[in-house]
Structure formats: C-alpha cells, structure tokens
Design an enzyme around this catalytic site. Structure first.
Site, PDB file in Angstrom:
ATOM      1  N   ASN A  58     -60.856 -10.335  36.102  1.00 44.36           N
ATOM      2  CA  ASN A  58     -62.159 -10.004  36.700  1.00 44.36           C
ATOM      3  C   ASN A  58     -63.076  -9.506  35.591  1.00 44.36           C
ATOM      4  OD1 ASN A  58     -63.864  -9.778  39.061  1.00 44.36           O
ATOM      5  ND2 ASN A  58     -63.719  -7.581  38.830  1.00 44.36           N
ATOM      6  N   LYS A  59     -64.284  -9.172  35.948  1.00 41.31           N
ATOM      7  CA  LYS A  59     -65.312  -8.761  34.988  1.00 41.31           C
ATOM      8  C   LYS A  59     -64.781  -7.710  34.007  1.00 41.31           C
ATOM      9  CE  LYS A  59     -68.627 -10.025  34.523  1.00 41.31           C
ATOM     10  NZ  LYS A  59     -68.861 -11.072  33.476  1.00 41.31           N
ATOM     11  N   ARG A 119     -73.765 -17.349  39.526  1.00 47.69           N
ATOM     12  CA  ARG A 119     -72.605 -16.652  38.974  1.00 47.69           C
ATOM     13  C   ARG A 119     -71.758 -16.089  40.117  1.00 47.69           C
ATOM     14  NH1 ARG A 119     -73.258 -12.358  40.872  1.00 47.69           N
ATOM     15  NH2 ARG A 119     -71.204 -11.707  40.157  1.00 47.69           N
ATOM     16  N   GLY A 120     -70.569 -15.557  39.723  1.00 38.99           N
ATOM     17  CA  GLY A 120     -69.612 -15.102  40.725  1.00 38.99           C
ATOM     18  C   GLY A 120     -68.658 -16.254  41.001  1.00 38.99           C
ATOM     19  N   ALA A 121     -67.353 -15.962  41.003  1.00 40.65           N
ATOM     20  CA  ALA A 121     -66.352 -17.037  41.035  1.00 40.65           C
ATOM     21  C   ALA A 121     -66.524 -17.994  42.215  1.00 40.65           C
ATOM     22  CB  ALA A 121     -64.950 -16.426  41.022  1.00 40.65           C
ATOM     23  N   ASP A 132     -61.777 -13.279  39.493  1.00 36.56           N
ATOM     24  CA  ASP A 132     -62.142 -14.632  39.043  1.00 36.56           C
ATOM     25  C   ASP A 132     -60.948 -15.568  39.014  1.00 36.56           C
ATOM     26  OD1 ASP A 132     -64.362 -12.811  37.851  1.00 36.56           O
ATOM     27  OD2 ASP A 132     -65.126 -14.860  37.838  1.00 36.56           O
TER      28      ASP A 132
HETATM   29  O1  MRU Z   1     -69.759 -13.238  34.843  1.00 38.88           O
HETATM   30  P1  MRU Z   1     -69.881 -13.175  36.331  1.00 38.88           P
HETATM   31  O2  MRU Z   1     -71.051 -12.386  36.803  1.00 38.88           O
HETATM   32  O3  MRU Z   1     -69.797 -14.542  36.972  1.00 38.88           O
HETATM   33  O4  MRU Z   1     -68.574 -12.379  36.791  1.00 38.88           O
HETATM   34  C1  MRU Z   1     -68.328 -12.226  38.154  1.00 38.88           C
HETATM   35  C2  MRU Z   1     -67.186 -11.334  38.468  1.00 38.88           C
HETATM   36  O5  MRU Z   1     -66.466 -10.898  37.611  1.00 38.88           O
HETATM   37  C3  MRU Z   1     -66.925 -11.073  39.926  1.00 38.88           C
HETATM   38  O6  MRU Z   1     -66.323  -9.826  40.091  1.00 38.88           O
HETATM   39  C4  MRU Z   1     -65.981 -12.146  40.471  1.00 38.88           C
HETATM   40  O7  MRU Z   1     -66.432 -13.425  40.143  1.00 38.88           O
HETATM   41  C5  MRU Z   1     -65.825 -12.044  41.949  1.00 38.88           C
HETATM   42  S1  MRU Z   1     -67.286 -12.542  42.847  1.00 38.88           S
HETATM   43  C6  MRU Z   1     -66.871 -12.499  44.511  1.00 38.88           C
END
Ligand code: MRU
Length: 347
Positions: free
Chosen positions: A247-248, A50-52, A237
């Site tokens: 973002n989240k 996970r994470g963009a 994201d």
């Molecule tokens: O659902 P997730 O855990 O993939 O969400 C991730 C986020 O919202 C992060 O803040 C974003 O991807 C940036 S990671 C450098």
C-alpha cells in the site's frame, strides 16, 4: 476539461472515458474526457486517475477505448489493441488491479468492441457492489473489535470514492461507521509526497461530514503513543496469498507503530486486489517515482537542486502486523488461529 457531472470517479460517454482529475482537487473540480489511449496513459501515470481499483477500471475502459478506435465493421484489429493493452498493464507496476482490469476486458476482444465495453462497464458495477459490501463488513469488523464508545480512527492515502467506482474501501468503512454514529474523529495522514490524504481524503471526509483532523505523516506514531487512535484503517494495492499488503508508502510504518501500541490494523480491499499467485509480498514490484515529487512541494523547490532522492510510492506490510484484511468475499486474519473467516454479513 469541463465541470464534473459524474456520480463516480470514472465513466464512459460517446466513445471517451470520463474521469475526475484528481491532480487538481480539492481546489478545482474538473472532468477529463480521454479519447485516446495515450491520454489515458498520461492520466494514470500522473495520478489524475489513481487508487488501485480506479486504475484497474480505467485500464479496462482503456482496452474498450482501443477496441473502439481500432475496429471497422465490428472487426477488431487484435494486434493494435493488444499492444495498447500491454502499455496499459505496464503504466504502474504495483497495483495488481491494473493487469487484472486489462486482462478481463481483453478476454472479450473476439466478441467485438461492444462486448469489451460491456465487460468494462460491468466491472464498474461489480466494484461498486464490492465497495458497498466491503464498507459494511469493514465497519462490522471494527465494531466487533471495539463494540462500545466513540472511535478515533487513523487512515492513510485516499481509499474513497475517488479511488474506486463507488463509496471506497477503508474510507467507505469509515463513512459507514460515521453513519452508525461511532466516529468521534479521523486522523488523516497527509501522505507525502503527493498529498492524497491532505488533498483527497480530507476533501471526501468533509463532503461526508465526518469529523477529521489532518496530520503530517510523522505525527502518526506519536498520536498512537498518546492514546489518540483506536484503530488504523487503510486500503491496499496488492495483497499476496499470505496476507502481506502493498500500500502507499508509510503504511508499513503505521503498522509497526500500531502493533507496538496494541492498536488494531485493518486493511479493507476488494477481491480484485488479492494476488493469489504471489506466495508472499517479497516479489511485489514497488514503483519508484520521479525525484521532483520529493524535492518540490506544490511546484516549489524545497531541496538542493541536485539532491539525490529515494521515492518509492508503496511499501509492503508483513501479514504478521495485519489484524485483518476485509474483502467482499472474506475476512482474512493472518494472526488468528481461524485465519480465514466468513463474516456473518452477507456479501
Ligand atoms: O499512488 P496512489 O495514490 O494510486 O496510491 C493509492 C493507494 O496506495 C491506496 O491506498 C490504494 O490504492 C487503495 S485505494 C482503494
């Protein structure tokens, strides 16, 4: 599953993708060995990866995996790989990095499976370099806003090395500020429903010896009102051309509270998270996730069995609430007359 041997959250070994299983941290440290695209789709869909930036890089490796499995004598079965690429692009809709990773890797298909893998591995190196540059730029930018005194920072979700190829984005900047002796405390929002803040960010900050306190997401606004926060730092994201930031879920509320209290709200994200094709954030597709993520906590039901649920994984923060978006190639300040600054820091 095996014990972790990876320096970073992702890698490639003997025709398989290696990835830290982020579902079981911090209590278990496991490495996944993914040898089919179906396994990778499941890992991304369930947030093992996970994470963009990380899902974009994993998707690029996924195209390499598909090319590896669907080729004979160096000739790739183009249709089979493109079908896998389409499935990878669609597995989560919000982060632009996913389609970007697939597109870049798939562009090398004519050159054979080795070239696709080389492209995906080059993307890992590029993201690591972008992390290093962006973390320092982010730290410089925060120091330019708040030159003196101990910093009380607030962050949300996880933007560290688990979410990227190296030190992370917003969390990378926080660790860089800590290295400069500036951080007195990081408030970490737990990040309901999947607790990326509590499980992952708290763990990463602990590993890096950065002082932090965990809080429930709903404590953030009151912490700002009580003067406990000097700056909010988050990742992204997808960022539209005007600086609107997906973002989240919960990020928008933090931005509203920060603006209300006159607190800088800084987004740290690589170039690969910008979607210049979108004029603004209104067209960003927000992923809606399963109801059980909200009706249960750590597998235990906490709501009536038939409770209806609203479970968006992301929100969009309008550019007017963003102090700056710091990337490896620029610092974008939507509210400033000098909207697009080149930082004095070398990229
Ligand atoms: O659902 P997730 O855990 O993939 O969400 C991730 C986020 O919202 C992060 O803040 C974003 O991807 C940036 S990671 C450098």
């Amino acid at each position: 599953m095996q014990s972790p041997q990876l320096d970073h959250s992702l890698g490639w070994e003997d025709g398989s993708i290696l990835a830290v299983d982020q579902r079981v941290l911090p209590h278990e440290h496991c490495l996944l060995r993914l040898s089919t695209v179906d396994q990778l789709l499941e890992a991304i869909g369930t947030l093992a990866i996970r994470g963009a930036p990380a899902i974009g890089l994993a998707a690029a490796l996924g195209v390499a995996l598909s090319a590896h499995r669907n080729s004979a004598g160096g000739i790739v079965d183009d249709a089979a790989v493109r079908a896998d690429a389409a499935r990878l692009s669609a597995v989560r809709p919000t982060a632009v990095n996913l389609a970007w990773g697939v597109r870049r890797a798939a562009a090398r298909l004519d050159d054979g499976p080795g070239a696709v893998l080389a492209e995906a591995l080059a993307m890992l190196d590029e993201d690591a370099a972008a992390n290093a540059a962006t973390a320092q730029r982010g730290a410089d930018f925060v120091e330019s806003l708040i030159p003196h005194g101990p910093l009380r920072l607030l962050t949300h979700c996880n933007t560290g090395r688990l979410a990227t190829a190296a030190v992370g984005t917003a969390l990378g900047a926080i660790v860089a500020l800590h290295g400069r002796g500036r951080v007195s405390e990081v408030l970490v929002g737990e990040t309901r429903p999947l607790l990326q803040g509590a499980r992952l960010t708290a763990w990463e900050l602990g590993e890096a010896d950065v002082p932090y306190r965990l809080c429930v997401d709903s404590a953030a606004a009151a912490a700002m009102a009580r003067g406990m926060v000097d700056c909010v730092l988050v990742g992204a994201d997808r960022i539209a051309a005007n600086g609107d930031v997906a973002n989240k879920i919960g990020t928008y509320g933090l931005a509203v509270s920060a603006a209300h209290h006159g607190i800088p709200f800084v987004v740290v994200a690589p170039r690969s998270t910008w979607d210049e094709e979108l004029a603004d954030g209104s067209q960003i597709v927000i992923e809606e996730r399963d109801a059980t993520e909200v009706t249960s906590l750590a597998g235990i039901g906490v709501a009536p069995a038939r409770a209806a649920v609203h479970n968006p994984a992301f929100d969009v923060t309008p550019a007017e609430l963003v102090t700056a978006v710091v990337s490896e190639h620029r610092i974008f300040r939507p509210r400033s007359s000098q909207a697009d600054l080149t930082s004095p820091v070398a990229p």
